[in-house]
Each structure stands twice: as structure tokens, then as C-alpha cells.
Design a protein around this motif. Structure first.
Motif, PDB file in Angstrom:
ATOM      1  N   HIS A 261       0.964   5.177   0.791  1.00 12.60           N
ATOM      2  CA  HIS A 261       0.247   6.194   1.560  1.00 12.60           C
ATOM      3  C   HIS A 261       0.369   7.538   0.868  1.00 12.60           C
ATOM      4  O   HIS A 261       1.344   7.809   0.174  1.00 12.60           O
ATOM      5  CB  HIS A 261       0.795   6.253   2.987  1.00 12.60           C
ATOM      6  CG  HIS A 261       0.610   4.955   3.699  1.00 12.60           C
ATOM      7  ND1 HIS A 261      -0.592   4.565   4.225  1.00 12.60           N
ATOM      8  CD2 HIS A 261       1.470   3.929   3.941  1.00 12.60           C
ATOM      9  CE1 HIS A 261      -0.482   3.377   4.766  1.00 12.60           C
ATOM     10  NE2 HIS A 261       0.778   2.963   4.608  1.00 12.60           N
ATOM     11  N   ARG A 262      -0.601   8.370   1.047  1.00 16.54           N
ATOM     12  CA  ARG A 262      -0.695   9.648   0.334  1.00 16.54           C
ATOM     13  C   ARG A 262       0.591  10.460   0.422  1.00 16.54           C
ATOM     14  O   ARG A 262       1.045  11.038  -0.551  1.00 16.54           O
ATOM     15  CB  ARG A 262      -1.854  10.462   0.893  1.00 16.54           C
ATOM     16  CG  ARG A 262      -2.013  11.802   0.225  1.00 16.54           C
ATOM     17  CD  ARG A 262      -3.293  12.412   0.609  1.00 16.54           C
ATOM     18  NE  ARG A 262      -4.312  11.654  -0.097  1.00 16.54           N
ATOM     19  CZ  ARG A 262      -5.465  12.144  -0.484  1.00 16.54           C
ATOM     20  NH1 ARG A 262      -5.787  13.357  -0.183  1.00 16.54           N
ATOM     21  NH2 ARG A 262      -6.329  11.419  -1.143  1.00 16.54           N
TER      22      ARG A 262
ATOM     23  N   GLU B 152       0.834  -1.196   0.000  1.00 15.70           N
ATOM     24  CA  GLU B 152       0.000   0.000   0.000  1.00 15.70           C
ATOM     25  C   GLU B 152       0.869   1.246   0.000  1.00 15.70           C
ATOM     26  O   GLU B 152       1.872   1.334   0.697  1.00 15.70           O
ATOM     27  CB  GLU B 152      -0.904   0.008   1.228  1.00 15.70           C
ATOM     28  CG  GLU B 152      -1.926   1.111   1.200  1.00 15.70           C
ATOM     29  CD  GLU B 152      -2.919   1.027   2.349  1.00 15.70           C
ATOM     30  OE1 GLU B 152      -3.612   2.032   2.565  1.00 15.70           O
ATOM     31  OE2 GLU B 152      -2.993  -0.016   3.015  1.00 15.70           O
TER      32      GLU B 152
ATOM     33  N   GLU C 255       3.536   9.448   0.512  1.00 13.67           N
ATOM     34  CA  GLU C 255       4.620   8.820  -0.244  1.00 13.67           C
ATOM     35  C   GLU C 255       4.506   9.103  -1.741  1.00 13.67           C
ATOM     36  O   GLU C 255       5.458   8.889  -2.480  1.00 13.67           O
ATOM     37  CB  GLU C 255       4.610   7.311  -0.025  1.00 13.67           C
ATOM     38  CG  GLU C 255       4.893   6.902   1.405  1.00 13.67           C
ATOM     39  CD  GLU C 255       4.698   5.416   1.622  1.00 13.67           C
ATOM     40  OE1 GLU C 255       4.411   4.691   0.663  1.00 13.67           O
ATOM     41  OE2 GLU C 255       4.832   4.984   2.762  1.00 13.67           O
TER      42      GLU C 255
END
Length: 67
Positions: free
Chosen positions: A61-62, A59, A64
């Protein structure tokens, strides 16, 4: 998480070219989650009409994601 996608040469190529995939979740969970593919392997379908892409997803994350 390990996933597999089946598709034509063109469809699998499109998936491989994208650094991040967005997947739509169920209604009561996060609506869209971004994933990055790694450990990708592509094999031919035993019947010869499709290709199989197997990959691990992580996943993203925003914070990143770079614009």
C-alpha cells in the motif's frame, strides 16, 4: 497470491533485484498495483533455455512505500 515468471537468466535476475513490482491492472480496476515478492524460488526450465521464478506476492500500500 502465487505467481510464476519465465525468462532468461538476465530477465529473472532483474525481477529478483527489484524490491517492489508494479503490475498493470484491467481498465476498470486499479490501473497500477505494487507488489512485494517473498518465498522466491528459481528453477531451470526442463528444456534448458529458460528459468522459472515462483514467488508469493503481497500488495504494497502507498503508505508502506518509503521514498
Amino acid at each position: 497470491m502465487r505467481v510464476c515468471f519465465y525468462g532468461t537468466d538476465e530477465e529473472i535476475t532483474r525481477i529478483c533485484r527489484r524490491p517492489v513490482l508494479a503490475m498493470v491492472g484491467p481498465r476498470h480496476a486499479q490501473p497500477v498495483v505494487a507488489f512485494e515478492l517473498f518465498n522466491v524460488s528459481v528453477t531451470t526450465d526442463p528444456y534448458g533455455s529458460l528459468f522459472r521464478l515462483a514467488a508469493d506476492l503481497t500488495e504494497v500500500h502507498r503508505e508502506e512505500v518509503t521514498e
